[in-house]
Design a protein around this motif. Structure first.
Motif, mmCIF file in Angstrom:
data_model
loop_
_atom_site.group_PDB
_atom_site.id
_atom_site.type_symbol
_atom_site.label_atom_id
_atom_site.label_comp_id
_atom_site.label_asym_id
_atom_site.label_seq_id
_atom_site.Cartn_x
_atom_site.Cartn_y
_atom_site.Cartn_z
ATOM 1 N N GLY A 531 -0.705 11.791 -1.477
ATOM 2 C CA GLY A 531 0.470 11.029 -2.169
ATOM 3 C C GLY A 531 0.231 9.946 -3.062
ATOM 4 N N PHE A 532 1.043 9.371 -3.669
ATOM 5 C CA PHE A 532 1.004 8.397 -4.579
ATOM 6 C C PHE A 532 2.009 7.292 -4.257
ATOM 7 C CE2 PHE A 532 -1.094 11.704 -6.635
ATOM 8 C CZ PHE A 532 -2.246 11.261 -7.441
ATOM 9 N N TRP A 533 1.623 5.812 -4.598
ATOM 10 C CA TRP A 533 2.547 5.089 -4.445
ATOM 11 C C TRP A 533 3.524 4.583 -5.509
ATOM 12 C CZ3 TRP A 533 3.267 3.285 0.662
ATOM 13 C CH2 TRP A 533 2.359 3.291 1.421
ATOM 14 N N GLU A 602 4.584 -3.390 1.838
ATOM 15 C CA GLU A 602 4.839 -2.175 1.974
ATOM 16 C C GLU A 602 6.496 -1.848 1.824
ATOM 17 O OE1 GLU A 602 2.999 0.136 4.989
ATOM 18 O OE2 GLU A 602 0.920 -0.441 4.455
ATOM 19 N N ASN A 603 7.243 -2.684 2.051
ATOM 20 C CA ASN A 603 8.645 -2.830 2.278
ATOM 21 C C ASN A 603 9.145 -2.496 0.409
ATOM 22 O OD1 ASN A 603 8.664 -3.411 4.775
ATOM 23 N ND2 ASN A 603 8.894 -5.564 4.515
ATOM 24 N N GLU A 604 8.238 -2.751 -0.315
ATOM 25 C CA GLU A 604 8.825 -2.318 -1.708
ATOM 26 C C GLU A 604 8.311 -1.271 -2.584
ATOM 27 O OE1 GLU A 604 7.289 -5.785 -4.093
ATOM 28 O OE2 GLU A 604 8.398 -7.438 -2.736
ATOM 29 N N ARG A 605 7.398 -0.360 -1.577
ATOM 30 C CA ARG A 605 6.998 0.784 -2.158
ATOM 31 C C ARG A 605 7.130 2.033 -1.182
ATOM 32 N NH1 ARG A 605 1.291 0.410 -0.366
ATOM 33 N NH2 ARG A 605 0.928 -1.780 0.294
ATOM 34 N N ARG A 606 7.074 3.228 -1.640
ATOM 35 C CA ARG A 606 6.918 4.360 -0.708
ATOM 36 C C ARG A 606 5.863 5.511 -1.320
ATOM 37 N NH1 ARG A 606 12.111 8.293 -1.146
ATOM 38 N NH2 ARG A 606 10.420 9.796 -0.150
ATOM 39 N N LEU A 607 5.731 6.529 -0.488
ATOM 40 C CA LEU A 607 4.743 7.390 -0.814
ATOM 41 C C LEU A 607 5.546 8.557 -1.323
ATOM 42 C CD1 LEU A 607 1.943 7.689 2.031
ATOM 43 C CD2 LEU A 607 1.569 7.237 -0.533
ATOM 44 N N VAL A 608 5.060 9.288 -2.589
ATOM 45 C CA VAL A 608 5.789 10.434 -2.978
ATOM 46 C C VAL A 608 4.659 11.448 -3.057
ATOM 47 C CG1 VAL A 608 7.591 9.268 -4.189
ATOM 48 C CG2 VAL A 608 5.311 9.859 -5.430
ATOM 49 N N SER A 609 5.066 12.889 -3.342
ATOM 50 C CA SER A 609 4.048 13.809 -3.300
ATOM 51 C C SER A 609 3.299 13.874 -4.781
ATOM 52 C CB SER A 609 4.783 15.137 -3.041
ATOM 53 O OG SER A 609 5.980 15.610 -3.869
ATOM 54 N N LYS A 610 2.368 14.798 -4.627
ATOM 55 C CA LYS A 610 1.592 14.793 -6.027
ATOM 56 C C LYS A 610 2.413 15.408 -7.082
ATOM 57 C CE LYS A 610 -3.019 16.345 -7.967
ATOM 58 N NZ LYS A 610 -4.004 17.112 -7.749
ATOM 59 N N PHE A 626 -1.041 4.634 -8.469
ATOM 60 C CA PHE A 626 -1.934 4.256 -7.229
ATOM 61 C C PHE A 626 -2.075 5.184 -6.164
ATOM 62 C CE2 PHE A 626 -0.152 0.217 -8.898
ATOM 63 C CZ PHE A 626 -1.251 -0.496 -9.152
ATOM 64 N N PRO A 627 -3.067 5.918 -5.832
ATOM 65 C CA PRO A 627 -3.176 7.026 -4.872
ATOM 66 C C PRO A 627 -3.014 6.570 -3.318
ATOM 67 C CG PRO A 627 -4.766 7.266 -6.308
ATOM 68 C CD PRO A 627 -4.378 5.974 -6.583
ATOM 69 N N SER A 628 -2.504 7.369 -2.715
ATOM 70 C CA SER A 628 -2.084 6.811 -1.272
ATOM 71 C C SER A 628 -3.430 6.041 -0.630
ATOM 72 C CB SER A 628 -1.685 7.958 -0.131
ATOM 73 O OG SER A 628 -2.715 8.885 -0.143
ATOM 74 N N TYR A 629 -4.714 6.427 -0.927
ATOM 75 C CA TYR A 629 -5.799 5.670 -0.278
ATOM 76 C C TYR A 629 -6.292 4.410 -1.040
ATOM 77 C CZ TYR A 629 -7.886 8.025 -4.231
ATOM 78 O OH TYR A 629 -8.195 8.563 -5.525
ATOM 79 N N ARG A 630 -5.623 4.045 -1.930
ATOM 80 C CA ARG A 630 -5.967 2.817 -2.854
ATOM 81 C C ARG A 630 -5.618 1.516 -1.657
ATOM 82 N NH1 ARG A 630 -5.550 0.988 -8.177
ATOM 83 N NH2 ARG A 630 -6.450 3.066 -8.917
ATOM 84 N N GLU A 631 -6.571 0.500 -1.811
ATOM 85 C CA GLU A 631 -6.299 -0.695 -0.656
ATOM 86 C C GLU A 631 -5.540 -1.492 -1.489
ATOM 87 O OE1 GLU A 631 -7.309 -1.136 2.142
ATOM 88 O OE2 GLU A 631 -8.019 0.615 2.390
ATOM 89 N N CYS A 632 -4.780 -2.446 -0.801
ATOM 90 C CA CYS A 632 -3.992 -3.530 -1.435
ATOM 91 C C CYS A 632 -5.119 -4.510 -1.973
ATOM 92 C CB CYS A 632 -3.044 -4.044 -0.543
ATOM 93 S SG CYS A 632 -1.908 -3.029 0.291
ATOM 94 N N CYS A 633 -4.269 -5.514 -2.864
ATOM 95 C CA CYS A 633 -5.142 -6.462 -3.565
ATOM 96 C C CYS A 633 -5.822 -7.442 -2.545
ATOM 97 C CB CYS A 633 -4.105 -7.133 -4.540
ATOM 98 S SG CYS A 633 -5.098 -8.605 -5.529
ATOM 99 N N SER A 634 -6.989 -7.672 -2.656
ATOM 100 C CA SER A 634 -7.863 -8.421 -1.769
ATOM 101 C C SER A 634 -7.556 -9.883 -1.797
ATOM 102 C CB SER A 634 -9.239 -8.095 -1.785
ATOM 103 O OG SER A 634 -9.658 -8.397 -3.251
ATOM 104 N N GLN A 635 -7.172 -10.462 -3.184
ATOM 105 C CA GLN A 635 -7.101 -11.719 -3.498
ATOM 106 C C GLN A 635 -5.447 -12.203 -2.982
ATOM 107 O OE1 GLN A 635 -7.934 -13.061 -7.626
ATOM 108 N NE2 GLN A 635 -8.364 -10.924 -8.096
ATOM 109 N N CYS A 636 -4.662 -11.142 -3.169
ATOM 110 C CA CYS A 636 -3.351 -11.327 -2.453
ATOM 111 C C CYS A 636 -3.275 -11.662 -1.139
ATOM 112 C CB CYS A 636 -2.320 -10.319 -3.002
ATOM 113 S SG CYS A 636 -1.802 -10.418 -4.653
#
Length: 976
Positions: A531-533, A602-610, A626-636
């Motif tokens: 999926g993609f975010w 995560e409340n502001e986004r959802r996964l959709v299919s390719k 943003f693929p589903s495996y992408r990590e969130c921002c480390s600085q944030c």
């Protein structure tokens, strides 16, 4: 559907079935509507903006056919300004100066007066050089006599139809926009002229006013007992005749001369009888002047209203007035008429005449020739030469305009027939330029086609509605004569824009189908890491975003040249629009963090299919992925942990401070200087602003930064002295300070950084019981700075603009409101006391550091304190308007008289009926400013009216003059 939209749809209908790579030259010409038929003149009555071949109704109608050459110019025939043979010269009305012009003409026609003025010596010796006039200088009369000399010479021998008396009016200091009393002007000017001529050596000049205008009459009183007659001789320059109740001039004269009975309390003391006796009194005309001025008293003073009123009744008078019966006093009064009298030959009737001038008829042949002095005639000749030069110049300008118009007429007749392109080579020209070419009122400028270019510097398909297709032959002539560019031939048709438009139209048609497909794909569950975010907000509005994006690409709004629909965009507006567009989030940018990475929420986004993402990418190829495996921002993540820790820390600090200073937080059990508490001899002082800001933090610690310091320097002068007296801290300055108990002060010193300690100590002085109590401040009061602060406050209160004051109308010492009169000069939306003085977001108080404790406190100056004081003064002085008051907007530099005019409009009370007072002080000096009278913002002024104003709306033949009159005050007529 509108015709223009039908045309556009027809021009692009082929794009529904043609792929972008299949676009041909034929498709391009179809998009540019070259296939449309030209309109026929007479059938098409107005220009078809969607048809580039329509050349009807663009302004050609005024050129086709015969044209009157006078339409080629807007210059009147200069000979219309020329004086006709055996006619008089007029005077220009400068606004409201008709009364001046009237008397100037009357005095000019008095040949004896004109001759005497010509004999007056002139002081313009510096202007006259030998026998000639200085050519490089314009003549400027220096005295009233010189002004009259020059005006009379021009009236006598000028070639102009009328002349300008502005020099004479300016010399008298008259207001050209204000109508004045003509009779008063005549009296004052004759007095001024007589006084000026009295200094002349020539008796014919010195005595001319008396010889021409001065008569004599006597007040005659006759005792009924002994018949003794007493006389009081008096000179007159005009007879003031009452016209009220009369219809004929002879009636008015008879009333002026009629006998008056002196009886009862008004009896006359007879010198012969040595007692009061009944008597008669009358005016006896002894001699009449050569020029008799009869003033018809049309304006009379109404004591009831305090205004002048005009009598518009008809008065009949003859061209020849026999005054012999009146001089001998044998006139019998005639019956007055009730309607407009019939006027025969030699008689006139008027309801507006206010002065009649009669000349004495003599047996001697009158002298009708008055010679203009040589130097004045030379001035007149010079003015006539200027006038002739002006006439020649105007005639030449008319001729040039006519010649240009005829040439343009021939050009249009020749070229307009060759404009249609047909099947021959063609070019596109701006419709706006063609219309200006056909506009006779403006010169033709070079051709400018830049507004119609696309981003590829070719003709934009969507600009075809403001272009016209003309023949190459006509285009060659236009560019050779007027220049400009760029030239838009068949090569200027933009294939790139047409292809892109074709692609966009196909996507638009496909959008509805893809919308349904994506909705179905979103229902499927995403498995694994396929999926993609996507932002939830983007998913909700992706269809609208895609449509808007396609519309922009479609060229509906093309700002590549900084122009829209042929009109240049304002640079500032373009910047603002671009800034707003940049601030608007594009697709999937709602899940970007400030660092450009995937947001942590995560409340502001959802996964959709390719498959769903691939569909969306067709419309938004530049969207962040943003693929589903992408990590969130480390600085944030780090900042989130720090923010949670800071909030916890702020809550802990707030709770500790609230517990340590409970009474200060809840504002309970506070000490008061005016009622000093018995259980302590020392109280400490901090700024009230510090207390307010600290309470805000304690109430909402997660939204506010902690208050780390007490900035008492705001309460001190630059020398370190206290700015308040003990008395002021108990009254007007009590809102600026907060009193602190000794125990609280110890806790404040532990919790905050204190820059200055301020305290008040109570001491007992003397051996007498009870002893005297004194209050000593540390630091001590600085008298100089305290006085300076008070002076500055007073200046601020007296240098205001557009401030609100209130007016009470008082009747029998009771304040009332006249509801029938609307308020004037008050803001339509809100008054000053209703305006909220909100502190702008992000503004920080200069006296207190609310950020991290390591930051240095800002430097405090005396000006900072004064600015802080002004805010508190404004809050504390606000007056709440109550029923019965009217709010007016005033400035400190306006006069009391101007305020009275405002009050007159608000309350319908004339200025001379207004009795104004403030705090028991009477306001009477109309010339004084409100600042000097002590009127400050939020003041309440009491208005007591002497009596109400009567309504004259129903009175016949009466015109009320409402405004207070200044007359000739401040003019040169009163300067002698």
């Amino acid at each position: 559907m509108a015709p223009r939209l039908q045309l556009e749809k027809a021009a692009w209908r082929w794009a529904e079935t043609v792929r972008p790579e299949e676009v041909s030259q034929e498709h391009i010409e179809t998009a540019y509507r070259i296939w449309l038929e030209p309109c026929i003149r007479g059938v098409c009555r107005r220009n078809c903006k969607g048809n580039p071949n329509c050349l009807v109704g663009i302004g050609e109608h005024i050129w086709l056919g015969e044209i009157d050459e006078n339409s080629f110019h807007n210059i009147d025939d200069p000979n219309c300004e020329r004086r006709k043979k055996n006619s008089f010269v007029g005077l220009t009305n400068l606004g409201a100066t008709c009364y001046v012009n009237t008397f100037l003409q009357v005095w000019f026609l008095n040949l004896e007066l004109r001759q005497a003025l010509y004999l007056c010596p002139s002081t313009c010796s510096d202007y006259v050089m030998g026998d000639s006039i200085q050519e490089e200088k314009d003549y400027e009369p220096q005295t009233i006599c010189e002004h009259l000399q020059y005006l009379f010479a021009l009236l006598q021998n000028s070639n102009r139809r009328y002349i300008d008396p502005s020099g004479f009016v300016k010399a008298l200091g008259l207001d050209t926009g204000q109508q004045q009393d003509a009779q008063e002007f005549s009296k004052l000017f004759m007095s001024l002229l007589e006084d000026t001529l009295s200094k002349q050596k020539n008796p014919d000049v010195r005595n001319i006013v008396q010889q021409q205008f001065c008569g004599e009459y006597a007040y005659v009183t006759v005792c009924n007992q002994c018949g003794r007659e007493s006389k009081l001789l008096s000179k007159f320059y005009e007879l003031e005749l009452n016209i009220q109740g009369h219809k004929q001039l002879t009636d008015c004269i008879s009333e002026f001369l009629k006998e008056e009975k002196l009886e009862g309390d008004n009896r006359y003391f007879c010198e012969n009888c040595q007692s009061k006796q009944n008597a008669t009194r009358k005016i006896r005309l002894l001699s009449l002047p050569c020029t008799l001025n009869l003033q018809l008293m049309r304006f009379v003073f109404d004591r009831q209203t305090g205004h002048k009123k005009k009598l518009n009744t008809y008065i009949g008078f003859s061209e020849i007035l026999d005054m012999e019966p009146y001089v001998e006093h044998k006139a019998e009064p005639s019956k007055s008429q009730t309607r407009k009298p019939k006027c025969g030959k030699g008689t006139h009737c008027s309801r507006n005449a206010y002065m009649l001038v009669y000349r004495l008829q003599t047996q001697e042949k009158p002298n009708t020739i008055v010679q203009v002095p040589a130097f004045l005639q030379e001035l007149v000749d010079r003015d006539n030469s200027k006038f002739e030069e002006w006439c020649i110049e105007m005639a030449e300008m008319r001729k040039q305009s006519v010649d240009k118009g005829k040439a343009k007429h021939e050009e249009v007749k020749e070229l307009y027939q060759r404009l249609p392109a047909g099947a021959e080579p063609y070019e596109f020209v701006s419709l706006e330029w063609l219309q200006k070419w056909l506009d006779e009122s403006t010169p033709t400028k070079p051709i400018d086609n830049h507004a119609c270019l696309c981003s590829h510097d070719k003709l934009h398909p969507d600009k075809i509605s403001i272009m016209k297709r003309i023949s190459e032959y006509a285009a060659d002539i236009f560019y050779s004569r007027y220049g400009g560019g760029p030239r838009l031939t068949v090569k200027a048709l933009c294939k790139e824009c047409v292809v892109e438009r074709c692609r966009v139209l196909r996507l638009k048609n496909q959008l509805n189908e893809d919308y349904k497909t994506v909705n179905n794909l979103l229902k499927a569950t995403v498995k694994g890491n396929d999926g993609f975010w996507v932002g939830k907000s983007s998913l909700r509005s992706w269809r609208q975003l895609a449509l808007e994006q396609l519309d922009e690409q479609d060229g509906d709004v093309d700002q590549s040249n900084g122009k829209m629909n042929g009109n240049t965009l304002n640079k500032e507006e373009s910047k603002e629009e671009r800034k707003e567009e940049e601030e608007e989030l594009n697709f999937n940018e709602d899940i970007l963090c400030p660092h450009g990475e995937l947001c942590i929420s995560e409340n502001e986004r959802r996964l959709v299919s390719k498959d769903a993402w691939n569909k969306l990418q067709q419309y938004f190829p530049k969207a962040p992925e943003f693929p589903s495996y992408r990590e969130c921002c480390s600085q944030c993540k780090i900042l989130e942990r720090e923010g949670e820790e800071n909030e916890a820390l702020h809550k802990m600090i707030a709770n500790e401070q609230k517990t340590s200073l409970p009474n200060l937080f809840q504002d309970k059990n506070r000490p008061c200087l005016s009622n000093w508490p018995e259980d302590t001899d020392v109280l400490y002082i901090v700024s009230q602003f510090f207390v307010e800001e600290w309470r805000k933090f304690v109430r909402k610690p997660t939204r506010c930064s902690p208050v780390s310091s007490v900035g008492n320097s705001a309460l001190l002068c630059p020398h370190g002295g206290l700015m308040f007296t003990f008395a002021s801290m108990t009254k007007e300055d009590s809102k600026l300070i907060a009193l602190i108990w000794p125990g609280e002060w110890q806790m404040i010193q532990k919790l905050f950084v204190v820059d200055h300690v301020i305290k008040i100590t109570r001491t007992e002085v003397g051996d007498v019981n009870p002893s005297e109590t004194q209050y000593i401040s540390e630091p001590k009061l600085c008298p100089e700075c305290r006085e300076g602060l008070l002076c500055q406050q007073q200046r601020d209160l007296r240098e205001y603009t557009q401030a609100t004051i209130y007016v009470h109308k008082v009747v029998d010492n009771k304040k009332v409101m006249k509801d029938s009169v609307p308020e004037l000069n008050v803001s339509s939306s809100e008054t000053e006391e209703d305006k909220e003085e909100a502190k702008p977001d992000g503004e920080k108080d200069p006296d207190f550091n609310q950020s991290n404790g390591g930051t240095k406190r800002q430097k405090i100056t005396h000006q900072n304190y004064i600015a802080y004081q002004k805010q508190v003064i404004r809050r504390s002085m606000r007056h709440r308007k109550v029923r019965g008051e009217k709010a007016l907007l005033v400035s400190a530099n306006q006069t009391l008289k101007e305020l009275k005019i405002q009050i007159m409009h608000a309350f319908s009370v004339a200025p001379f009926d207004q009795n104004l007072s403030i705090d028991g002080k009477i306001l009477s000096d109309d010339c004084a400013t409100l600042g000097t009278l002590g009127v400050i913002p939020e003041s309440v002024i009491l208005l007591k009216a002497d009596e109400p104003i009567a309504d004259y709306a129903a009175m016949d033949d009466v015109m009320q003059v409402c405004m207070p009159e200044e007359g000739f005050k401040g003019t040169g007529l009163l300067g002698h």
